[in-house]
Design a protein around this motif. Structure first.
Motif, PDB file in Angstrom:
ATOM      1  N   ILE A   8      42.152  32.389  32.918  1.00 30.33           N
ATOM      2  CA  ILE A   8      41.447  33.696  32.831  1.00 30.33           C
ATOM      3  C   ILE A   8      40.564  33.706  34.022  1.00 30.33           C
ATOM      4  CG2 ILE A   8      39.672  35.149  31.355  1.00 30.33           C
ATOM      5  CD1 ILE A   8      41.111  33.662  28.862  1.00 30.33           C
ATOM      6  N   VAL A   9      40.211  34.781  34.701  1.00 34.84           N
ATOM      7  CA  VAL A   9      39.487  34.888  35.870  1.00 34.84           C
ATOM      8  C   VAL A   9      38.419  35.753  35.491  1.00 34.84           C
ATOM      9  CG1 VAL A   9      39.656  35.218  38.524  1.00 34.84           C
ATOM     10  CG2 VAL A   9      41.655  34.406  37.324  1.00 34.84           C
ATOM     11  N   HIS A  46      47.901  32.724  43.918  1.00 32.06           N
ATOM     12  CA  HIS A  46      47.650  31.429  43.654  1.00 32.06           C
ATOM     13  C   HIS A  46      48.205  30.944  42.267  1.00 32.06           C
ATOM     14  CE1 HIS A  46      46.383  27.337  44.748  1.00 32.06           C
ATOM     15  NE2 HIS A  46      46.016  27.150  43.582  1.00 32.06           N
ATOM     16  N   VAL A  47      47.403  31.519  41.441  1.00 36.47           N
ATOM     17  CA  VAL A  47      47.837  31.209  39.931  1.00 36.47           C
ATOM     18  C   VAL A  47      48.804  32.086  39.161  1.00 36.47           C
ATOM     19  CG1 VAL A  47      45.331  30.518  39.857  1.00 36.47           C
ATOM     20  CG2 VAL A  47      45.997  32.742  39.049  1.00 36.47           C
ATOM     21  N   LYS A  48      49.360  33.232  39.727  1.00 36.54           N
ATOM     22  CA  LYS A  48      50.321  33.833  38.886  1.00 36.54           C
ATOM     23  C   LYS A  48      51.455  33.549  39.362  1.00 36.54           C
ATOM     24  CE  LYS A  48      51.581  38.678  38.150  1.00 36.54           C
ATOM     25  NZ  LYS A  48      53.052  38.604  38.347  1.00 36.54           N
ATOM     26  N   PHE A  49      52.413  33.660  38.359  1.00 36.53           N
ATOM     27  CA  PHE A  49      54.016  33.436  38.437  1.00 36.53           C
ATOM     28  C   PHE A  49      54.564  34.437  39.200  1.00 36.53           C
ATOM     29  CE2 PHE A  49      58.322  34.027  36.978  1.00 36.53           C
ATOM     30  CZ  PHE A  49      59.012  32.889  37.922  1.00 36.53           C
ATOM     31  N   HIS A  50      55.277  34.168  40.365  1.00 40.99           N
ATOM     32  CA  HIS A  50      55.888  34.960  41.190  1.00 40.99           C
ATOM     33  C   HIS A  50      57.411  34.505  41.370  1.00 40.99           C
ATOM     34  CE1 HIS A  50      52.706  37.562  42.224  1.00 40.99           C
ATOM     35  NE2 HIS A  50      51.957  36.755  42.365  1.00 40.99           N
ATOM     36  N   ASN A  51      58.418  35.151  41.285  1.00 39.56           N
ATOM     37  CA  ASN A  51      59.838  34.521  41.504  1.00 39.56           C
ATOM     38  C   ASN A  51      59.974  33.981  42.920  1.00 39.56           C
ATOM     39  OD1 ASN A  51      60.744  34.792  38.588  1.00 39.56           O
ATOM     40  ND2 ASN A  51      60.954  36.914  39.056  1.00 39.56           N
ATOM     41  N   THR A  64      48.231  34.766  33.573  1.00 41.52           N
ATOM     42  CA  THR A  64      47.036  35.207  34.001  1.00 41.52           C
ATOM     43  C   THR A  64      46.281  36.372  33.479  1.00 41.52           C
ATOM     44  OG1 THR A  64      47.699  34.189  36.275  1.00 41.52           O
ATOM     45  CG2 THR A  64      45.576  35.507  36.246  1.00 41.52           C
ATOM     46  N   ILE A  65      44.879  36.183  33.082  1.00 41.78           N
ATOM     47  CA  ILE A  65      44.171  37.407  32.749  1.00 41.78           C
ATOM     48  C   ILE A  65      43.007  37.494  33.655  1.00 41.78           C
ATOM     49  CG2 ILE A  65      42.960  38.704  30.795  1.00 41.78           C
ATOM     50  CD1 ILE A  65      44.641  37.030  28.874  1.00 41.78           C
ATOM     51  N   PHE A  66      42.844  38.943  34.141  1.00 42.60           N
ATOM     52  CA  PHE A  66      41.572  39.028  34.778  1.00 42.60           C
ATOM     53  C   PHE A  66      40.352  39.763  33.854  1.00 42.60           C
ATOM     54  CE2 PHE A  66      42.656  39.029  39.495  1.00 42.60           C
ATOM     55  CZ  PHE A  66      43.053  37.782  39.558  1.00 42.60           C
ATOM     56  N   CYS A  82      38.508  45.735  40.035  1.00 38.89           N
ATOM     57  CA  CYS A  82      39.256  44.491  39.678  1.00 38.89           C
ATOM     58  C   CYS A  82      40.372  45.297  38.902  1.00 38.89           C
ATOM     59  CB  CYS A  82      38.340  43.934  38.754  1.00 38.89           C
ATOM     60  SG  CYS A  82      39.169  42.416  38.046  1.00 38.89           S
ATOM     61  N   MET A  83      40.207  46.309  38.221  1.00 40.73           N
ATOM     62  CA  MET A  83      41.346  46.792  37.410  1.00 40.73           C
ATOM     63  C   MET A  83      42.633  47.351  38.191  1.00 40.73           C
ATOM     64  SD  MET A  83      40.885  45.896  34.281  1.00 40.73           S
ATOM     65  CE  MET A  83      42.133  46.941  33.503  1.00 40.73           C
ATOM     66  N   GLU A  84      42.363  47.799  39.319  1.00 42.01           N
ATOM     67  CA  GLU A  84      42.829  48.281  40.549  1.00 42.01           C
ATOM     68  C   GLU A  84      43.787  47.207  41.224  1.00 42.01           C
ATOM     69  OE1 GLU A  84      40.910  50.213  43.457  1.00 42.01           O
ATOM     70  OE2 GLU A  84      40.075  51.882  42.123  1.00 42.01           O
ATOM     71  N   VAL A  85      43.366  45.967  41.236  1.00 50.63           N
ATOM     72  CA  VAL A  85      43.915  44.788  41.431  1.00 50.63           C
ATOM     73  C   VAL A  85      44.876  44.445  40.712  1.00 50.63           C
ATOM     74  CG1 VAL A  85      43.756  42.511  42.374  1.00 50.63           C
ATOM     75  CG2 VAL A  85      42.240  44.103  43.433  1.00 50.63           C
ATOM     76  N   CYS A  86      44.521  44.319  39.357  1.00 44.80           N
ATOM     77  CA  CYS A  86      45.443  44.061  38.308  1.00 44.80           C
ATOM     78  C   CYS A  86      46.766  44.885  38.088  1.00 44.80           C
ATOM     79  CB  CYS A  86      44.516  43.850  37.191  1.00 44.80           C
ATOM     80  SG  CYS A  86      43.545  42.909  36.735  1.00 44.80           S
ATOM     81  N   ASP A  87      46.454  46.162  38.257  1.00 39.23           N
ATOM     82  CA  ASP A  87      47.532  47.123  38.432  1.00 39.23           C
ATOM     83  C   ASP A  87      48.488  46.885  39.486  1.00 39.23           C
ATOM     84  OD1 ASP A  87      46.977  48.428  36.071  1.00 39.23           O
ATOM     85  OD2 ASP A  87      45.535  50.004  37.240  1.00 39.23           O
ATOM     86  N   GLU A  88      47.966  46.405  40.746  1.00 35.85           N
ATOM     87  CA  GLU A  88      48.600  46.188  41.946  1.00 35.85           C
ATOM     88  C   GLU A  88      49.533  44.782  41.793  1.00 35.85           C
ATOM     89  OE1 GLU A  88      47.411  44.826  46.494  1.00 35.85           O
ATOM     90  OE2 GLU A  88      46.334  46.262  45.402  1.00 35.85           O
ATOM     91  N   MET A  89      48.954  43.961  41.310  1.00 39.78           N
ATOM     92  CA  MET A  89      49.490  42.684  41.306  1.00 39.78           C
ATOM     93  C   MET A  89      50.331  42.153  40.027  1.00 39.78           C
ATOM     94  SD  MET A  89      48.532  41.221  44.256  1.00 39.78           S
ATOM     95  CE  MET A  89      48.713  39.568  43.998  1.00 39.78           C
ATOM     96  N   ASN A  90      50.360  43.386  39.179  1.00 39.36           N
ATOM     97  CA  ASN A  90      50.929  42.841  37.746  1.00 39.36           C
ATOM     98  C   ASN A  90      50.234  41.927  37.087  1.00 39.36           C
ATOM     99  OD1 ASN A  90      52.806  43.825  35.819  1.00 39.36           O
ATOM    100  ND2 ASN A  90      54.329  42.289  36.572  1.00 39.36           N
ATOM    101  N   VAL A  91      48.916  41.938  36.847  1.00 37.58           N
ATOM    102  CA  VAL A  91      48.091  41.087  36.128  1.00 37.58           C
ATOM    103  C   VAL A  91      47.408  41.696  34.734  1.00 37.58           C
ATOM    104  CG1 VAL A  91      46.070  39.573  36.327  1.00 37.58           C
ATOM    105  CG2 VAL A  91      47.625  39.578  38.262  1.00 37.58           C
TER     106      VAL A  91
END
Length: 229
Positions: A41-42, A76-81, A92-94, A129-138
């Motif tokens: 949790i970030v 760095h922390v989120k799973f990417h294939n 991950t949760i922001f 921050c929420m824009e980054v979450c949408d962009e990064m699928n977080v």
């Protein structure tokens, strides 16, 4: 709630911003570690959004840099294939910056009338921050909006206008639990869905009313946990 189910590690550093977080990211979350977290949790944005100091010092981070820093943390922390990261099991949760009570800050922290942050700036950084979450699928939680949905939030949610009271912290906890409950993660990280460690029956458990059998408390839901359902 997560007793016997998970080890929770808090790594909070007073007055830190996303810029400083990047400096120690590899030390706190080394990719070569044998055991990796199931959930990270970030929580950055409050200090980043403070008013810039004319001498260039202090915790303020420009908005575009803040967004890029959050992208780097997510990467760095989120799973990417298709990339190197901590682990396939790491979720991950922001959390965005919460609102502030400017009047309370002036009264308790800065009686000279020099605000070092504003609620409007908190809103801007929360949206970023929420824009980054949408962009990064977080998974993201908009605390700036969530806290202000509560009646009398300015009076009951802050110790000093910035830091949260128990009431404010309960709002944060409930928002996190809602995400954990609704997320389609395997395995689930919602507390009622997680197995208890060493949860098997034992003759050393609490003795039942009949005096002959024992009662396993591993998954017992205490009355004060009902509010977290």
């Amino acid at each position: 709630m997560h007793r016997t189910k998970a080890d929770i590690v808090l790594r909070g550093y007073a007055a830190w911003n996303s810029r400083r977080a990047l400096e120690v990211l590899d030390s706190i979350f080394p990719k070569e570690a044998k055991e990796q977290p199931s959930l990270v949790i970030v929580y950055f944005g409050g200090n980043d959004s403070s008013i810039p100091n004319p001498n260039g010092i202090g915790p303020h981070v420009p908005l575009d840099e803040y967004k890029e820093n959050m992208r780097k943390i997510a990467t760095h922390v989120k799973f990417h294939n298709d990339s190197q990261n901590l682990s396939e099991k790491t979720r991950t949760i922001f959390l965005t910056t919460p609102p502030i009570n400017e009047a309370q800050i002036l009264h308790n922290i800065d009686p000279q009338g020099q605000l070092e942050r504003t609620n409007e700036a908190c809103r801007i950084y929360a949206e970023a921050c929420m824009e980054v979450c949408d962009e990064m699928n977080v998974k993201g939680i908009d605390l700036w909006s969530a806290i202000q949905k509560n009646d009398n939030w300015e009076d009951v949610c802050f110790i000093d206008g910035i830091h949260l009271t128990n009431e404010g912290s309960k709002i944060v906890s409930k928002e996190i639990l809602n995400v954990l409950k609704e997320a389609e993660w395997e395995p689930s990280l919602y507390w009622k869905s997680m197995p208890s460690e060493f949860g098997e029956d034992s003759p050393y458990d609490v003795v039942g009313p009949d005096g002959k059998t024992t009662y396993n408390l591993s998954n017992f839901i205490y009355p004060d946990n009902d509010m977290w359902d």
